[in-house]
Enzyme design. Sequence first.
Site, short mmCIF file in Angstrom:
data_model
loop_
_atom_site.label_atom_id
_atom_site.label_comp_id
_atom_site.label_asym_id
_atom_site.label_seq_id
_atom_site.Cartn_x
_atom_site.Cartn_y
_atom_site.Cartn_z
N GLN A 1 0.84 -1.20 0.00
CA GLN A 1 0.00 0.00 0.00
C GLN A 1 0.87 1.25 0.00
O GLN A 1 1.80 1.38 0.80
CB GLN A 1 -0.91 0.00 1.23
CG GLN A 1 -1.89 -1.16 1.29
CD GLN A 1 -2.92 -1.14 0.18
OE1 GLN A 1 -3.12 -0.12 -0.49
NE2 GLN A 1 -3.59 -2.25 -0.03
N ASP B 1 -7.85 -8.70 -3.39
CA ASP B 1 -7.32 -7.34 -3.55
C ASP B 1 -6.51 -7.29 -4.85
O ASP B 1 -5.28 -7.27 -4.84
CB ASP B 1 -6.45 -6.97 -2.35
CG ASP B 1 -6.01 -5.50 -2.38
OD1 ASP B 1 -6.47 -4.76 -3.28
OD2 ASP B 1 -5.22 -5.11 -1.51
N CYS C 1 -8.99 -0.68 -5.79
CA CYS C 1 -8.62 0.72 -6.04
C CYS C 1 -9.28 1.23 -7.32
O CYS C 1 -9.01 2.34 -7.76
CB CYS C 1 -7.11 0.88 -6.12
SG CYS C 1 -6.35 -0.11 -7.43
#
Length: 288
Positions: A119, A219, A246
């Site tokens: 991240q 993810d 995202c």
Amino acid sequence: GNRILSVSREVCLQNPQLRPYDSKTHIGFLRFLMLRFGFNTNDLMVNIVTSYNDINKLSPLIDALLKNFPEITSMVNNVNTRKADVAFGEYETLLYGDPFIREKLGKLTFEISANSFFQTNTFQGEVLYEEVLRLANLKGDEIVYDLYCGTGSIAIYIAKNVKKVYGFEVIRSSLENAEKNAMINNINNVHFLKANLDTFFKSGQLPRKVPKPDVIIVDPPRAGMHPDMSGYLHKLKATKIIYVSCNPATQARDIQILSDSGYIINNSTMVDMFPHTPHIETVMLLSK
């Protein structure tokens, strides 16, 4: 970071051999300058991506950066000879310091190499992972799959709350980081498997000794999941799927496929991982 960019620009303009790579003609040497920061550790990585290997050509840039920035703890040269315009090398040469930086999330320490995903916003990364824990509502006896696990940050972060976590990732350097990170943090109930998730489950590559999941955490990169992956996911029969994204557009596309397979959205939250941009991180809980 801005000062490093400024010095790099000056050095490159003064040295004709440091020619920028042209993505149309495929001529040139310098492709990318990528910086990684450990905000909780003060580690700093400079990753110079070039189109071929020539340390002698790089010497003026290497020397100038190390002279002007003693804060640098890692400097690497990734070589990308392919036409694909990505800041990801086929191989890497260590120029200075460690081949990784360290970063902390809560009480956990992570080693992150140049080509490994982590991240970009450490502070909001902790907020994001706490949201994952909140939505998962783990009891402690679950088997969890962490798909696209990168350096293992989610898997390791939730490990103390579950029976076992299995992380799946295709990039070897990320898996090496993940395994090392589990050791650093004395986490023993996390296992990592090399897997191209476009085909891994559909082609039956999952080892028989790996139990089926109660919870799946996904993810993926901005492109989302491969259609074969999103179409197969329901066959793992997890009671919960937590989808971290995202890119809400590709997340919506993938969740439509999961909805057609019998999953419904129970909860959704947004985390501002990218302040002062139009981008947002979304975390969505789905269940049968």
